[in-house]
Design a protein around this motif. Structure first.
Motif, PDB file in Angstrom:
ATOM      1  N   LEU A 502       0.831  -1.203   0.000  1.00  0.00           N
ATOM      2  CA  LEU A 502       0.000   0.000   0.000  1.00  0.00           C
ATOM      3  C   LEU A 502       0.867   1.255   0.000  1.00  0.00           C
ATOM      4  N   GLY A 503       2.033   1.178   0.664  1.00  0.00           N
ATOM      5  CA  GLY A 503       2.943   2.326   0.672  1.00  0.00           C
ATOM      6  C   GLY A 503       3.468   2.647  -0.716  1.00  0.00           C
ATOM      7  N   VAL A 504       3.769   1.618  -1.502  1.00  0.00           N
ATOM      8  CA  VAL A 504       4.215   1.845  -2.883  1.00  0.00           C
ATOM      9  C   VAL A 504       3.108   2.512  -3.697  1.00  0.00           C
ATOM     10  N   ALA A 505       1.877   2.052  -3.518  1.00  0.00           N
ATOM     11  CA  ALA A 505       0.754   2.678  -4.220  1.00  0.00           C
ATOM     12  C   ALA A 505       0.592   4.134  -3.803  1.00  0.00           C
ATOM     13  N   ALA A 506       0.809   4.435  -2.515  1.00  0.00           N
ATOM     14  CA  ALA A 506       0.693   5.812  -2.042  1.00  0.00           C
ATOM     15  C   ALA A 506       1.781   6.697  -2.636  1.00  0.00           C
ATOM     16  N   VAL A 507       2.998   6.170  -2.760  1.00  0.00           N
ATOM     17  CA  VAL A 507       4.090   6.950  -3.373  1.00  0.00           C
ATOM     18  C   VAL A 507       3.756   7.282  -4.817  1.00  0.00           C
ATOM     19  N   ALA A 508       3.239   6.306  -5.552  1.00  0.00           N
ATOM     20  CA  ALA A 508       2.895   6.551  -6.952  1.00  0.00           C
ATOM     21  C   ALA A 508       1.779   7.585  -7.071  1.00  0.00           C
ATOM     22  N   ALA A 509       0.746   7.446  -6.251  1.00  0.00           N
ATOM     23  CA  ALA A 509      -0.375   8.381  -6.328  1.00  0.00           C
ATOM     24  C   ALA A 509       0.037   9.775  -5.871  1.00  0.00           C
ATOM     25  N   GLY A 510       0.830   9.871  -4.809  1.00  0.00           N
ATOM     26  CA  GLY A 510       1.272  11.175  -4.325  1.00  0.00           C
ATOM     27  C   GLY A 510       2.172  11.877  -5.316  1.00  0.00           C
ATOM     28  N   THR A 511       3.056  11.121  -5.968  1.00  0.00           N
ATOM     29  CA  THR A 511       3.939  11.720  -6.979  1.00  0.00           C
ATOM     30  C   THR A 511       3.143  12.265  -8.157  1.00  0.00           C
ATOM     31  N   LEU A 512       2.158  11.500  -8.596  1.00  0.00           N
ATOM     32  CA  LEU A 512       1.311  11.979  -9.702  1.00  0.00           C
ATOM     33  C   LEU A 512       0.575  13.254  -9.298  1.00  0.00           C
ATOM     34  N   LEU A 529     -10.222  17.834  -8.485  1.00  0.00           N
ATOM     35  CA  LEU A 529      -9.794  16.813  -9.436  1.00  0.00           C
ATOM     36  C   LEU A 529      -8.803  15.847  -8.791  1.00  0.00           C
ATOM     37  N   GLY A 530      -8.000  16.367  -7.864  1.00  0.00           N
ATOM     38  CA  GLY A 530      -7.062  15.501  -7.157  1.00  0.00           C
ATOM     39  C   GLY A 530      -7.756  14.435  -6.337  1.00  0.00           C
ATOM     40  N   CYS A 531      -8.942  14.774  -5.817  1.00  0.00           N
ATOM     41  CA  CYS A 531      -9.717  13.792  -5.049  1.00  0.00           C
ATOM     42  C   CYS A 531     -10.182  12.629  -5.924  1.00  0.00           C
ATOM     43  N   LEU A 532     -10.157  12.814  -7.239  1.00  0.00           N
ATOM     44  CA  LEU A 532     -10.475  11.723  -8.159  1.00  0.00           C
ATOM     45  C   LEU A 532      -9.213  11.062  -8.703  1.00  0.00           C
ATOM     46  N   LEU A 533      -8.212  11.888  -9.016  1.00  0.00           N
ATOM     47  CA  LEU A 533      -6.995  11.377  -9.650  1.00  0.00           C
ATOM     48  C   LEU A 533      -6.178  10.512  -8.698  1.00  0.00           C
ATOM     49  N   VAL A 534      -5.983  10.987  -7.475  1.00  0.00           N
ATOM     50  CA  VAL A 534      -5.133  10.258  -6.524  1.00  0.00           C
ATOM     51  C   VAL A 534      -5.717   8.884  -6.173  1.00  0.00           C
ATOM     52  N   PRO A 535      -7.001   8.771  -5.801  1.00  0.00           N
ATOM     53  CA  PRO A 535      -7.531   7.420  -5.531  1.00  0.00           C
ATOM     54  C   PRO A 535      -7.472   6.502  -6.747  1.00  0.00           C
ATOM     55  N   ALA A 536      -7.691   7.070  -7.957  1.00  0.00           N
ATOM     56  CA  ALA A 536      -7.628   6.245  -9.162  1.00  0.00           C
ATOM     57  C   ALA A 536      -6.226   5.678  -9.361  1.00  0.00           C
ATOM     58  N   MET A 537      -5.214   6.519  -9.190  1.00  0.00           N
ATOM     59  CA  MET A 537      -3.833   6.055  -9.334  1.00  0.00           C
ATOM     60  C   MET A 537      -3.472   5.083  -8.218  1.00  0.00           C
ATOM     61  N   PHE A 538      -3.934   5.355  -7.024  1.00  0.00           N
ATOM     62  CA  PHE A 538      -3.674   4.466  -5.892  1.00  0.00           C
ATOM     63  C   PHE A 538      -4.275   3.085  -6.162  1.00  0.00           C
ATOM     64  N   GLY A 539      -5.521   3.063  -6.612  1.00  0.00           N
ATOM     65  CA  GLY A 539      -6.174   1.791  -6.887  1.00  0.00           C
ATOM     66  C   GLY A 539      -5.524   1.044  -8.035  1.00  0.00           C
ATOM     67  N   ALA A 540      -5.150   1.767  -9.098  1.00  0.00           N
ATOM     68  CA  ALA A 540      -4.525   1.121 -10.251  1.00  0.00           C
ATOM     69  C   ALA A 540      -3.187   0.501  -9.868  1.00  0.00           C
ATOM     70  N   THR A 541      -2.394   1.225  -9.088  1.00  0.00           N
ATOM     71  CA  THR A 541      -1.101   0.681  -8.657  1.00  0.00           C
ATOM     72  C   THR A 541      -1.288  -0.509  -7.736  1.00  0.00           C
ATOM     73  N   GLY A 542      -2.253  -0.396  -6.819  1.00  0.00           N
ATOM     74  CA  GLY A 542      -2.522  -1.512  -5.925  1.00  0.00           C
ATOM     75  C   GLY A 542      -2.976  -2.755  -6.677  1.00  0.00           C
ATOM     76  N   MET A 543      -3.831  -2.576  -7.676  1.00  0.00           N
ATOM     77  CA  MET A 543      -4.283  -3.715  -8.470  1.00  0.00           C
ATOM     78  C   MET A 543      -3.113  -4.331  -9.236  1.00  0.00           C
ATOM     79  N   ALA A 544      -2.233  -3.485  -9.788  1.00  0.00           N
ATOM     80  CA  ALA A 544      -1.092  -3.993 -10.541  1.00  0.00           C
ATOM     81  C   ALA A 544      -0.146  -4.804  -9.653  1.00  0.00           C
TER      82      ALA A 544
END
Length: 568
Positions: A502-512, A529-544
């Protein structure tokens, strides 16, 4: 919610007997045929408490915005925040932790004795020998006297208090005046905490849940009315007014449901019974680990303001605003553990350690997911968030940039704060609380003090925030590794691995978010828009990364919702 009626002492003859069923419990929550089953009663009480708590938090945000608007981030606001340290500590001890943990059991035991002893007594005898009234008569007057003495000492010793809290403050006179006003909350908070404990024991939840709404409304109204005349002293006076309102909003319910001890009740009751109704040092010994844990945790604020007092004007204010906003994801994440804490406690009491282990591991994963997603948003959109919330009036754009930079450093410790809150609950779910959380919190506080003293000279407010993150993370690691060997045998490596993903996903979402945030000039639109972009990136990284916490989130949310619907 209806409450049990207290027996009247007037006009009662020997034939007026108290029914055996009379007691301190709310009607309709015990026996069949009552007005509502226990599960529905508790669900409504939880909903009321949650709603008013959220309202109190909202008014708290408005309060902080008003302070920032009227006084900015400078010498005046720094002086007020030093004075605000007194009510912050008083709230922890007199409302949230120590008072509740001592008096709720005491009133619960008195209510049980009342129900057992009333059968066959006249109403006058029942009133005279009422264990609840005896408890109030034995404790409340002494508490009021003690707290009044402490408040008076703080008022008189305000210069020394400010010198200890902020020895490097260039002009302490204003902070001393504000401290003399905020010191009055020691008395009002103590009475409010006593009322809250008594009412909760009587299953009256609405007035205690409303205290922080009234507190923040009192501060806001006083500031708006008097800031032009008193300056920042109006904020300190508002704290005193808000503390008074916390007690007054509960007074009618306390009189109606609990009442006050009377001299006649003291004379009529045997001395042995009066002594039995007083909280003892044994009770204090049981809650002492909780008290020290709470004090050590709250002392982080003292360390920060102590170290920041020697920095340029505005440093304390920047730290305060950054911390208040950064900790919002942590508060949200801990709501999960608050809801499931009774499940863990019941499993521990029933010897179902495997059930408790699974529940704790699931809670840690869910809480970590929530706080790390929030951390990514805080790191990525810190300037936009601060600008939307505070940049108006005396709070300048430079204050926004300084506060946002500090908030990004604070965010490094949000996971630690969340884990400390989540992991401490299982330790306190046993019959007798252990000292380990207090010792772990003390170790983290020591790291905070040493690292902060070293770093403040090099990096100023950034060093203070980094030291805070290091200290609370130390405590989190100690609690995580100590829980398995002392309380619940959780799989530490498995939990750490899931948090790491989850920490890796947070780093990716925070950097974006950090990159994308400045691309949109309007701060409110950018943050939205960040409230949509950050969770989307977090979820995508977590799924990957095949993070089970992300893939199983919909089912876990459904289970949590079902638990709320079927409280029985």
């Amino acid at each position: 919610m209806r409450q049990a009626r207290r027996a009247s002492g007037s006009g009662a003859g020997p034939e007026d007997r108290v029914p055996e069923s009379a007691g301190g419990n709310a009607p309709g929550v015990n026996a069949p045929g009552g007005s509502q089953p226990l599960g529905r009663f508790l669900a409504k009480a939880a909903a009321v408490t949650a709603g008013l708590t959220a309202a109190g938090a909202l008014f708290g945000l408005v309060r902080d915005q008003t302070i920032a608007h009227l006084f900015g981030a400078g010498h005046d606001s720094d002086a007020f925040l030093i004075a605000w340290t007194v009510p912050e500590m008083a709230s922890t001890l007199l409302i949230e932790d120590a008072m509740a943990l001592l008096m709720v059991p005491a009133f619960s035991q008195a209510l049980a004795r009342r129900a057992a002893a009333r059968a066959g007594l006249t109403r006058r005898e029942a009133r005279a020998q009422d264990p609840v009234r005896l408890l109030v008569g034995a404790t409340l007057p002494r508490l009021v006297v003690l707290l009044a003495v402490v408040a008076s000492v703080l008022v008189l010793a305000a210069p020394a208090v400010v010198a200890v809290l902020a020895p490097g403050l260039p002009d302490p006179a204003l902070a001393v005046e504000c401290t003399r006003l905020t010191a009055l909350t020691v008395l009002s908070f103590g009475i409010a905490g006593y009322f809250s404990a008594a009412l909760r024991a009587h299953r009256s939840f609405l007035p205690p849940a409303a205290i922080y709404v009234s507190y923040n409304v009192g501060i806001i109204a006083t500031m708006v009315a008097l800031h032009a005349v008193w300056g920042v002293r109006a904020a300190a006076a508002g704290v005193a007014v808000g503390g008074l309102l916390m007690a007054l909003v509960q007074l009618p319910a306390f009189v109606r449901n609990v009442g006050f001890g009377t001299p006649r009740a003291k004379r009529c009751a045997p001395r042995s019974q009066r002594d039995r109704d007083r909280p003892t040092l044994i009770a204090f010994g049981v809650i002492a680990p909780v008290i020290f844990f709470a004090v050590f945790r709250q002392s982080q604020v003292l360390v920060e303001r102590f170290l920041a007092a020697s920095l340029p004007s505005g440093a304390i204010s920047h730290l305060n605003y950054a911390q208040k906003v950064a900790q919002m994801p942590m508060v949200l994440s801990l709501m999960i553990c608050t809801v499931t804490f009774p499940v863990v406690a019941q499993a521990m009491a029933g010897g179902e350690r495997e059930k408790a282990r699974r529940r704790v591991e699931q809670d840690l994963s869910l809480a970590a997911l929530a706080v790390l997603m929030g951390t990514a948003l805080v790191v990525g959109y810190a300037p936009q968030i601060i600008q939307v919330l505070f940049e108006r009036g005396a709070f300048t754009h430079q204050d926004t940039l300084a506060t946002a930079s500090v908030m990004r450093v604070y965010a490094l410790g949000l996971l630690g704060h969340c884990l400390v809150g989540a992991l401490s609950r299982p330790f306190f779910s046993t019959a007798r609380p252990t000292w380990f959380p207090a010792l772990a919190m003390g170790a983290g506080l020591l790291v905070n003090v040493v690292a902060g003293a070293f770093a403040v000279g090099w990096w100023g407010t950034y060093g203070i925030a980094a030291a805070n993150a290091a200290g609370i993370s130390t405590t989190a690691v100690l609690l995580l590794t100590g829980l398995g060997t002392r309380i619940i045998a959780i799989q530490v490596r498995r939990v750490a691995g899931s948090i790491g993903r989850l920490g890796v996903a947070a780093v990716a979402a925070g950097t974006l978010g950090w990159i994308a945030g400045p691309m949109i000039p309007d701060p409110m639109l950018s943050a939205a828009l960040g409230c949509l972009l950050v969770p989307a990136m977090f979820g995508a990284t977590g799924m990957a990364m095949h993070a089970l916490e992300v893939t199983a989130l919909p089912g876990q949310i459904s289970q949590l919702t079902q638990r709320f619907r079927n409280v029985r």
